[in-house]
Every structure is written in structure tokens, then in C-alpha cells.
Design an enzyme around this catalytic site. Structure first.
Site, mmCIF file in Angstrom:
data_model
loop_
_atom_site.group_PDB
_atom_site.id
_atom_site.type_symbol
_atom_site.label_atom_id
_atom_site.label_comp_id
_atom_site.label_asym_id
_atom_site.label_seq_id
_atom_site.Cartn_x
_atom_site.Cartn_y
_atom_site.Cartn_z
ATOM 1 C CG ASP A 233 -1.778 1.092 1.263
ATOM 2 O OD1 ASP A 233 -2.380 1.439 0.406
ATOM 3 O OD2 ASP A 233 -1.636 1.949 2.189
ATOM 4 C CE LYS A 237 -1.879 4.934 0.998
ATOM 5 N NZ LYS A 237 -2.389 4.988 2.555
#
Length: 377
Positions: A233, A237
Site C-alpha cells: 500500500d 502511494k
């Protein structure tokens, strides 16, 4: 939901895909808005509602959307949805696809909507952090036939920090000519919670497995905590932000988040575990190694934090455990599951620009989506 005091030609015709936690909250915020939205389409994973009428005032009752969707027996067909929104564009109106899912299949359809002149607003990270070839196609640099209409815009504030102004802040810095030197931060609410509690700068404390179990119990992790601890994750980003900074950074990540140097906190012996409960049960077997790192950091007067770093000057993008002094903002300013991001640039030097706050949760994520939608007005 459309505002009678605003000319209808200024309204946004909105089709919403995904009505889970974020989607429901988004619907509530949009329905409560005083701005001119016309709800034209609505989809969950099984069915959809679509206003095929060309009259702007005959869409289904937005306040009864759950009942209307439950009564629908029309299967989801994104091509039909795209064509319906494209028809509005051909008539000189404005149409928007709002994708509140995390579906890669839906993300792969964005260029088709954009080429048809339909805007796309989404918190879905998949499209913006995948393979470079697709990303270039997404932003309109991948070749292909010239679109017959002006290409739609995509807005993705919520892909990085939920409602925090991270994407827009970086865009403003870059577009006003500032030179980004480095971006670093705690990008994961889950990792923030875990290490805020695990590593305080003092010797000892709760075990790593204990704080992970606590985070899962409190709803801060995915159903399987491995999906948080693998660092993917954060890598996604970092990919999204890196691609905004500099063309050279774009070339550095040909395979998107898979090209990011990412440290997984999943023990090698547990990588093949398939369910979260088994992982939580076995994780205590591996507490000693990370506890040793915590003790070493404490002796140095430091804390451990799982951070993402984009070092533009040295062309490095990485995610992993780093040590920071107990006086550093990553040690003193964080609480709960907050995110904190530092932008080091020519203008913001030696003191960086800092954005901090809740980086997860349905309400703030939906707010970020809603904010993007308002930008189109």
C-alpha cells in the site's frame, strides 16, 4: 440533488460505482451537498441503475438510492455506462464517473471514459500505481487515435492520504515551478498505529505480534494484516507521487509499485500463510527479531517508523523501517493512525512543508472524493 438556482447546463451528471463503506459515505455527502449534481447511474458489484432519459430532471430519487438499487435486476455493464455518460458529453453537458472501489478491472477502463470526454474521480490506487505503459495511456500520453471530444480530467486526491491534501499540494508545488528534493512520510494509517504503539523510544513495551493483533481488533488493518505488513500500500502511494514529480522518476518505476524497493514485515516463514487468523496466531514466534531492532533504536534515542521515501536527487524510491530521533516530528507529532508527509523542496528548505492528519477512514476518504468532484464545478 440538483440545485434549482444554478443553470442545469452547469450541473455534473454523476455515475457512481461502488457503494461500500466509502461509497455510502460519499453518497451521503453528495446528497447533502447544495451543488448541482444529477445522479445518472449507480452500480454495486451485482447490478446497476441507469437513467437513459435525456431529461435532466427524471433521474431516480437520490435519497432512495438503496431501495432503487436493491430493486434493480440490470447487470453491471461499464461499456453501457460509458456510452450513456458519453452521450451527455456529446450534448454539451458534463459527465463524471466516480469509482469508489479498489477494483483493478474497473481502473483499467478509465482511459475509455476519459477518451469519451467523461471525467473520472476516484480513491482507487490501482490505475495510478500500475505498469508504466498503462499509466501513460491513462494520462493521455500512450498514443492512439485522437479523441473526437476534449478528453476528460482525472482527479485522485484520495489515492494517497484519504482526505489529506497530499496530491493537490504536490501538484501545486510542481506546477508553480518549485523543485522537489525529497518526500518522506508515514503513509499508512495501519503502520502508523502499529509503530506509534510498538516503538516509543523507551526500552521494552508491547510485543510486535501483540500490537498487530490489537490493530486488527480495532479495525485498523485489512482482514488479513499481511496485506498491510507487506508494504504494498505504501509502495503504491509512493508510485503515485513519484510519477507527479519528474519525468525521470516516472522512468524509474516501469512496473509501478512493483519497482519500489519495499521492505516487507512479513516473516519469510509466514509468506505462504493464506488467512489472517493463522498469521496472527503464528506471528509471536517471530517477535524477537523486531524487538531487537526496537531495543537498538531506543539505545540510540530513536524510534522505529515504517516510512516511504522519494529521494529525487538520488533517484531512490523506497518503503521500509527507518530510525528517527525521539525529537523528530515522526516521533512527537503522530498519534493513533495519523499520516504525516514532509515535502522538502527549494522553497521549503531547510524546514519542510508538512501535511498531517487522519489518513484513513470512510468519512475522510469520501470527503477527498467529494472535494475532487467539487473541483470540476
Amino acid at each position: 440533488m440538483s440545485c434549482p438556482t444554478v443553470p442545469i447546463h452547469k450541473a455534473l451528471h454523476v455515475a457512481v460505482v461502488g457503494v461500500g463503506l466509502v461509497g455510502k459515505e460519499f453518497m451521503s455527502q453528495m446528497i447533502a451537498s447544495r451543488y448541482p449534481f444529477v445522479l445518472t447511474g449507480l452500480c454495486n458489484s451485482k447490478c446497476m441503475i441507469l437513467n437513459r432519459s435525456r431529461s435532466d430532471d427524471q433521474c431516480f430519487n437520490p435519497s432512495r438510492w438503496e431501495d432503487a438499487l436493491a430493486a434493480s435486476n440490470t447487470p453491471v455493464d461499464l461499456a453501457i455506462l460509458r456510452d450513456a455518460l458519453a452521450q451527455f458529453v456529446k450534448e454539451g453537458k458534463r459527465a463524471v464517473l466516480v469509482d469508489n472501489t479498489a477494483s483493478e478491472d474497473i481502473a483499467l477502463t478509465y482511459p475509455q471514459f476519459l477518451d469519451a470526454g467523461v471525467h473520472v474521480v476516484t480513491p482507487n490506487k490501482k490505475a495510478f500505481s500500475g505498469e508504466q505503459d498503462y499509466y501513460l495511456r491513462l494520462i493521455g500520453q500512450g498514443g492512439g487515435a485522437t479523441a473526437p471530444v476534449a478528453r476528460g480530467r482525472f482527479l485522485n486526491e484520495s489515492t494517497v492520504g484519504a482526505g489529506l491534501p497530499i496530491v493537490s499540494t504536490l501538484r501545486d508545488l510542481v506546477e508553480t515551478g518549485d523543485k522537489i528534493k525529497k518526500i518522506e512520510g508515514v503513509f499508512s494509517g495501519t503502520m502508523s498505529y502499529i509503530f506509534n504503539n510498538f516503538s516509543t523510544g523507551e526500552p521494552g513495551g508491547i510485543s510486535f505480534s501483540g500490537v498487530v493483533a490489537q490493530a486488527k481488533q480495532n479495525g485498523y488493518t485489512e482482514p488479513n494484516p499481511m496485506d498491510d505488513l507487506n508494504g504494498a500500500d505504501v509502495a503504491r502511494k509512493l508510485t503515485i507521487l513519484s510519477r507527479m514529480v519528474d519525468p525521470l522518476m516516472l522512468a524509474l518505476l516501469p512496473h509501478g509499485y512493483k519497482s519500489v524497493d519495499t521492505q516487507s514485515l512479513i516473516p519469510l516463514e509466514l509468506e505462504s500463510v493464506e488467512d489472517g487468523d493463522t498469521f496472527i496466531r503464528r506471528l509471536p514466534e517471530f517477535d524477537a527479531e523486531i524487538a531487537k531492532k526496537r531495543e537498538e533504536a531506543a539505545i540510540e534515542g530513536c524510534v522505529l517508523r515504517y516510512v516511504g521515501i522519494i529521494d529525487v536527487e538520488n533517484k531512490v524510491v523506497k518503503a521500509g523501517l527507518e530510525k528517527y530521533p525521539k525529537t523528530h516530528a515522526f516521533a512527537t507529532s503522530l498519534g493513533g493512525s495519523d499520516n504525516i508527509i514532509m515535502f522538502h523542496s527549494e522553497r521549503y528548505s531547510p524546514r519542510p512543508l508538512i501535511v498531517q492528519g487522519a489518513g484513513a477512514g470512510a468519512a475522510v476518504t469520501a470527503m477527498g472524493v467529494m472535494s475532487d468532484l467539487l473541483k470540476l464545478l
